[in-house]
Design a protein around this motif. Structure first.
Motif, PDB file in Angstrom:
ATOM      1  N   GLU A 133      74.870  14.045  40.138  1.00 41.63           N
ATOM      2  CA  GLU A 133      74.169  15.289  39.783  1.00 41.63           C
ATOM      3  C   GLU A 133      74.227  16.296  40.927  1.00 41.63           C
ATOM      4  O   GLU A 133      74.387  17.506  40.705  1.00 41.63           O
ATOM      5  N   ALA A 134      74.103  15.825  42.149  1.00 41.37           N
ATOM      6  CA  ALA A 134      74.156  16.715  43.308  1.00 41.37           C
ATOM      7  C   ALA A 134      75.505  17.420  43.401  1.00 41.37           C
ATOM      8  O   ALA A 134      75.566  18.618  43.722  1.00 41.37           O
ATOM      9  N   ILE A 135      76.568  16.701  43.126  1.00 41.67           N
ATOM     10  CA  ILE A 135      77.900  17.317  43.175  1.00 41.67           C
ATOM     11  C   ILE A 135      77.981  18.469  42.172  1.00 41.67           C
ATOM     12  O   ILE A 135      78.503  19.536  42.490  1.00 41.67           O
ATOM     13  N   LYS A 136      77.441  18.270  40.979  1.00 44.50           N
ATOM     14  CA  LYS A 136      77.449  19.318  39.949  1.00 44.50           C
ATOM     15  C   LYS A 136      76.653  20.545  40.386  1.00 44.50           C
ATOM     16  O   LYS A 136      76.979  21.670  40.012  1.00 44.50           O
ATOM     17  N   ILE A 181      75.732  21.364  43.682  1.00 49.11           N
ATOM     18  CA  ILE A 181      75.772  21.551  45.134  1.00 49.11           C
ATOM     19  C   ILE A 181      75.650  23.017  45.530  1.00 49.11           C
ATOM     20  O   ILE A 181      75.085  23.327  46.577  1.00 49.11           O
ATOM     21  N   SER A 182      76.120  23.924  44.716  1.00 50.48           N
ATOM     22  CA  SER A 182      76.027  25.349  45.071  1.00 50.48           C
ATOM     23  C   SER A 182      74.586  25.841  45.105  1.00 50.48           C
ATOM     24  O   SER A 182      74.293  26.878  45.703  1.00 50.48           O
ATOM     25  N   THR A 183      73.666  25.100  44.509  1.00 50.20           N
ATOM     26  CA  THR A 183      72.255  25.490  44.509  1.00 50.20           C
ATOM     27  C   THR A 183      71.474  24.870  45.665  1.00 50.20           C
ATOM     28  O   THR A 183      70.295  25.181  45.844  1.00 50.20           O
ATOM     29  N   PHE A 184      72.116  24.014  46.440  1.00 46.91           N
ATOM     30  CA  PHE A 184      71.451  23.358  47.560  1.00 46.91           C
ATOM     31  C   PHE A 184      71.374  24.318  48.743  1.00 46.91           C
ATOM     32  O   PHE A 184      72.377  24.921  49.119  1.00 46.91           O
ATOM     33  N   ASN A 214      66.492  19.461  39.979  1.00 44.91           N
ATOM     34  CA  ASN A 214      67.135  20.540  40.729  1.00 44.91           C
ATOM     35  C   ASN A 214      67.454  20.035  42.136  1.00 44.91           C
ATOM     36  O   ASN A 214      67.198  18.879  42.465  1.00 44.91           O
ATOM     37  N   SER A 215      68.014  20.902  42.950  1.00 41.38           N
ATOM     38  CA  SER A 215      68.448  20.472  44.285  1.00 41.38           C
ATOM     39  C   SER A 215      67.304  19.913  45.119  1.00 41.38           C
ATOM     40  O   SER A 215      67.471  18.898  45.807  1.00 41.38           O
ATOM     41  N   GLN A 216      66.152  20.537  45.067  1.00 39.86           N
ATOM     42  CA  GLN A 216      65.024  20.049  45.862  1.00 39.86           C
ATOM     43  C   GLN A 216      64.538  18.702  45.351  1.00 39.86           C
ATOM     44  O   GLN A 216      64.208  17.813  46.139  1.00 39.86           O
ATOM     45  N   HIS A 217      64.505  18.528  44.038  1.00 45.11           N
ATOM     46  CA  HIS A 217      64.069  17.243  43.485  1.00 45.11           C
ATOM     47  C   HIS A 217      65.026  16.127  43.893  1.00 45.11           C
ATOM     48  O   HIS A 217      64.590  15.034  44.268  1.00 45.11           O
ATOM     49  N   SER A 263      79.335   7.671  49.535  1.00 41.12           N
ATOM     50  CA  SER A 263      79.621   8.600  48.444  1.00 41.12           C
ATOM     51  C   SER A 263      80.533   9.701  48.970  1.00 41.12           C
ATOM     52  O   SER A 263      80.085  10.814  49.251  1.00 41.12           O
ATOM     53  N   PRO A 264      81.820   9.398  49.120  1.00 44.52           N
ATOM     54  CA  PRO A 264      82.747  10.373  49.701  1.00 44.52           C
ATOM     55  C   PRO A 264      82.798  11.690  48.934  1.00 44.52           C
ATOM     56  O   PRO A 264      82.900  12.758  49.546  1.00 44.52           O
ATOM     57  N   ASP A 265      82.718  11.635  47.612  1.00 43.74           N
ATOM     58  CA  ASP A 265      82.768  12.879  46.833  1.00 43.74           C
ATOM     59  C   ASP A 265      81.560  13.762  47.123  1.00 43.74           C
ATOM     60  O   ASP A 265      81.685  14.986  47.241  1.00 43.74           O
ATOM     61  N   LEU A 266      80.396  13.143  47.251  1.00 43.98           N
ATOM     62  CA  LEU A 266      79.208  13.914  47.603  1.00 43.98           C
ATOM     63  C   LEU A 266      79.343  14.492  49.004  1.00 43.98           C
ATOM     64  O   LEU A 266      79.055  15.671  49.223  1.00 43.98           O
ATOM     65  N   PHE A 267      79.781  13.690  49.954  1.00 51.74           N
ATOM     66  CA  PHE A 267      79.903  14.178  51.325  1.00 51.74           C
ATOM     67  C   PHE A 267      80.928  15.303  51.419  1.00 51.74           C
ATOM     68  O   PHE A 267      80.715  16.281  52.146  1.00 51.74           O
ATOM     69  N   ASN A 268      82.019  15.201  50.676  1.00 49.76           N
ATOM     70  CA  ASN A 268      83.010  16.283  50.676  1.00 49.76           C
ATOM     71  C   ASN A 268      82.431  17.560  50.072  1.00 49.76           C
ATOM     72  O   ASN A 268      82.621  18.656  50.623  1.00 49.76           O
ATOM     73  N   ALA A 269      81.730  17.426  48.957  1.00 51.77           N
ATOM     74  CA  ALA A 269      81.111  18.594  48.326  1.00 51.77           C
ATOM     75  C   ALA A 269      80.057  19.210  49.243  1.00 51.77           C
ATOM     76  O   ALA A 269      79.971  20.437  49.382  1.00 51.77           O
ATOM     77  N   ALA A 270      79.266  18.367  49.886  1.00 47.97           N
ATOM     78  CA  ALA A 270      78.228  18.850  50.797  1.00 47.97           C
ATOM     79  C   ALA A 270      78.849  19.551  52.000  1.00 47.97           C
ATOM     80  O   ALA A 270      78.351  20.597  52.447  1.00 47.97           O
TER      81      ALA A 270
END
Length: 131
Positions: A85-88, A90-93, A57-60, A112-119
């Motif tokens: 996984e974080a991108i999938k 991200i709404s739970t973070f 999960n997001s915390q893990h 990780s541009p995709d992660l940074f954009n999603a974040a």
């Protein structure tokens, strides 16, 4: 005690295949929190985490990448799997998980541009929850 941490690491590596996502995250987090590097344990935990990443999960996710960044243990494959996984999820973070995750990637220099954009998009939605 170094002997205790070494003994725990040895035993954890024997049982790592039985660890769930929380067990993995908690184990590496505990070592990072006390500033204890254990390269063999972190390698074994990364391998197992990648197999089980869909159950994190997001915390893990956040705690795991934070732990690797905190002890300076490079694990590009783990960071790639965690980003995916974080991108999938991200709404739970929450705000702390977003912050800790992007800090971790920045700290280890893992691009990780995709992660940074999603974040960034999620942070904007949750900006009022950041303190």
């Amino acid at each position: 005690s170094p002997d205790l941490f070494n003994a725990v690491a040895d035993e954890a590596m024997k049982k790592i295949s039985t660890f769930n996502s929380q067990d993995i995250a908690n184990t590496v987090w505990s070592y990072a929190t006390v500033g204890r590097a254990s390269p063999d344990l972190f390698n074994a935990a990364a391998d197992e985490a990648m197999v089980k990443m869909s159950t994190f999960n997001s915390q893990h996710i956040s705690n795991t990448v934070w732990s690797y960044a905190t002890v300076g243990h490079a694990s590009p494959d783990l960071f790639n799997a965690a980003a995916e996984e974080a991108i999938k999820k991200i709404s739970t973070f929450n705000s702390q998980a977003i912050s800790n995750t992007v800090w971790s990637y920045a700290t280890v220099g893992h691009v990780s541009p995709d992660l940074f954009n999603a974040a960034a998009e999620e942070a904007i939605k949750k900006i009022s929850t950041f303190n």
